[in-house]
Each structure stands twice: as C-alpha cells, then as structure tokens.
Enzyme design. Structure first.
Site, short mmCIF file in Angstrom:
data_model
loop_
_atom_site.label_atom_id
_atom_site.label_comp_id
_atom_site.label_asym_id
_atom_site.label_seq_id
_atom_site.Cartn_x
_atom_site.Cartn_y
_atom_site.Cartn_z
N CYS A 131 0.84 -1.20 0.00
CA CYS A 131 0.00 0.00 0.00
C CYS A 131 0.87 1.25 0.00
O CYS A 131 1.41 1.65 1.04
CB CYS A 131 -0.91 -0.01 1.22
SG CYS A 131 -1.94 1.46 1.33
N CYS A 134 -0.44 4.10 2.17
CA CYS A 134 -0.28 3.89 3.62
C CYS A 134 1.18 4.14 4.02
O CYS A 134 1.44 4.71 5.08
CB CYS A 134 -0.61 2.46 4.02
SG CYS A 134 -2.09 1.79 3.28
N ASP A 135 2.12 3.68 3.22
CA ASP A 135 3.51 3.60 3.67
C ASP A 135 4.49 4.49 2.92
O ASP A 135 5.63 4.67 3.36
CB ASP A 135 4.01 2.14 3.54
CG ASP A 135 3.16 1.19 4.36
OD1 ASP A 135 2.66 1.61 5.42
OD2 ASP A 135 3.00 0.03 3.94
#
Ligand code: NAP
Length: 311
Positions: A131, A134-135
């Site tokens: 992701c 997300c990261d």
C-alpha cells in the site's frame, strides 16, 4: 434475530447498508479488519461519479458510513470467525459470539496478492509493502530508489504517487505492455522519475540478513538475464485475491476463487447474497461494487418479503 447482516464496509457493504437501512431493516454491518475497505488505502478517487474534482478515498468511505448510519445501520467493529449456512436461520460467529440472521450480504472484498517469495514474506513491513498511500511517506523511503511490481492500474497509480517521495521509481512488469488504463499509463510514463523495467520479475528481495530492503534480484523472462537493482522499498501491486476463506467452503466459488453467483447477487445458499469484489473478477471498481451492493440489498429485502416463510 437479525433481518440482515452485512459483512464488510467497503463500497459494496456500505451501499447495501444504505439501502437496507432505508428499507427499515436496521442492518448489522460488520467492519472486519479493514473498516472502510480498500478505498481507505487509496488517495484521490477520480472515477466515482458525482465528484468532478475527485474525492479522498477515506472521506468517501466516511461519507458512505454516515449516510448508512443516518437511516439506522448499526456499524460493529466485528470480525467474522465462522459461518453455519446449513439451515435457517443462518448462523454467524462474530468475535466468539453467535448471531442468528434471516439474510446475509457478503461484501468481504479482496486483499492484495503476494508474489509468493520467502524473502518477500520475511521483509514485509520492513520495506516490502502492499500500500503506497499507507507507507510511501515513511522516512525510510524518502529520496530513495523504490520498486513497484505490477502493470495494472494499481501499480501505475502507486508508482505515480511514490514519485512525491522517491528519488526514482522502478516499475517492474512481467510483460512488455501495461494492463492499466490508457490515462494511467500516460500519466505514469510521462513522469521522469518513473522507469519501467519490462519483461521482468522479482526473484528475491534483498536483504533478509540485514532485516531491511536494500534491493531486488530481477530476472528478464525473455532473455533469462539476471540482475540486481538497489532500492529501499518494494511496493507490490499485482492484483488482489477475494476474501472467501472465512466461509470455509459453505459458499460455492468459481475456479478463480471468486464467489459463484446464481443470477443477480444470489449465492448457492438461499438468503445469502454477495456484492463487490468478492464476487467480481471482471470490473472491480468502486462504483460497480456500490452498484452490486445496492442490488444485493434489494434482493435481500425481496427475499425477506417473499421467501422467509419457507425457511
Ligand atoms: P490487475 O488489473 O489485476 O493487475 C495486476 C497486475 O499485476 C497485472 O499487470 C499482472 O500482470 C501483474 N501480476 C499479477 N500477478 C503477478 C505476479 N505473480 N508477478 C508479477 N506480476 C503479476 O490488478 P490491479 O492493478 O490491482 O487493479 C484491480 C482492479 O482495480 C482493476 O479493475 C483496475 O482497473 C481497478 N483499479 C482502478 C484504479 C483507478 O481507476 N484509479 C486504480 C486501481 C485499481 P499481467 O498484466 O501480465 O497479467
């Protein structure tokens, strides 16, 4: 006894919740481990009708949830343990507690597919991720070369997003053309930070011994040539697998693992309907998930009206 339990709070589940709530069925909606579903891990959603400027994925899902709650949907941070669909009422076990219900709408969606490498598994969360939104902004990835694996819309979207942080983004794809939509390809390929590596697969993520990602071993599958590419992170975007394991064979699946529908949104079990990515290997869009969520809600409502006396 519940009238309807909806499993999942992605676009399909929450749209089913809006419709069943407006039909006064007070649906119980189980979030599972990813409240809001996969769209909460994306950035701007540009192709959901009604938002000419696009809308943040998280905000879209929050809006859908609020809309469902406004009409009486009950959102529960519950995780489905198992099901017993051998008779009626239908039985669910949620966080250890039994729930009886007349109908179920399965909207469990799908999860990122893994490459299946041992080194990938060992370095997950320490440089291997599924992701980008997300990261991608983590300090370890800033101003570093990064690798994205895949050639679909997700891979190109993630690669484009990661150019905000990375020094360069290598897009490793196993063929010589992308599967992604033309607009995504144009956007990615005109970005000077994105460097496609065609006809290639990752055979190992380095370096398990150091417990961090330092690079990948690549193999060109047309020439057989192998090489090593230095990078600080590997973002795997090679599609998704439907989340059906919890049904333990109670629901029929297609050979590709997606739930098998008997027409409309009906599964093989009367009173159990399915919507969204868990039963869709073809379109897999937010708006098609929402559409089938609506259809499942209408079918569940009709089932309750016409067929409950039979069970
Ligand atoms: P996808 O379209 O199924 O693409 C998966 C990609 O990964 C393909 O290029 C595939 O290669 C490659 N791949 C699969 N298994 C692999 C493996 N083991 N090793 C290496 N490569 C592998 O999946 P997706 O990109 O996640 O998209 C899913 C759906 O969501 C699609 O319908 C897409 O249109 C939609 N989506 C839309 C947007 C948007 O419109 N903004 C954004 C994201 C996703 P091959 O091409 O060779 O099969």
């Amino acid at each position: 006894m519940e009238q309807v339990v909806i499993i999942g709070t992605g676009c399909a589940g929450l749209t089913a919740a809006i419709y069943t709530a407006r039909a006064n069925l007070a649906p119980l909606v189980l979030t599972g481990t990813q409240p809001g579903g996969l769209l909460t891990t994306t950035s701007i959603v540009e192709n959901f009708p009604g938002f000419p400027e696009g809308i943040d994925g998280f905000e879209l899902m929050q809006n859908l949830q609020k809309q469902a709650q406004r009409f009486g949907a009950r959102i529960s941070f519950g995780n489905l343990d198992s099901v017993d669909f051998s008779g009626h009422p239908l039985k669910l076990v949620v966080d250890g507690d039994p729930i009886l219900t007349k109908t179920v709408i399965v909207a469990t969606g799908s999860s990122p597919r893994r490459l299946g490498l041992d080194s990938e598994a060992l370095l997950e969360k320490v440089g291997v991720t599924y992701c980008a939104t997300c990261d991608g902004a983590l300090p370890q990835f800033r101003n570093q070369p990064l690798v994205v694996v895949g050639g679909g819309d997700s891979a190109l979207e993630e690669a484009t997003y990661l150019t905000r942080f990375a020094s360069e983004v290598y897009l490793v794809h196993r063929r010589d053309s992308f599967r992604a939509s033309v607009i995504m390809q144009e956007r990615a390929l005109k970005n000077p930070k994105i460097k496609p590596i065609w006809n290639s697969v990752v055979t190992e993520v380095l370096d398990v011994a150091q417990k961090k990602v330092t690079g990948v071993k690549l193999k060109n599958i047309t020439t057989g040539e192998t090489s090593t590419l230095a990078c600080a992170g590997v973002f795997v975007a090679v599609g998704h697998v439907p989340n059906t394991a919890v049904f333990g064979g109670a629901l029929e699946v297609e050979p590709n693992g997606y739930l098998k529908l008997q027409g409309g949104t009906r599964t093989n079990i009367p009173g159990v309907f399915a919507a969204g990515d868990v039963a869709d290997s073809v379109y897999r869009q937010a708006i098609t998930a929402a559409g089938t969520g609506c259809a499942a809600a209408i079918e569940a409502e009709r089932f309750l009206g016409e067929e409950t006396e039979n069970y």
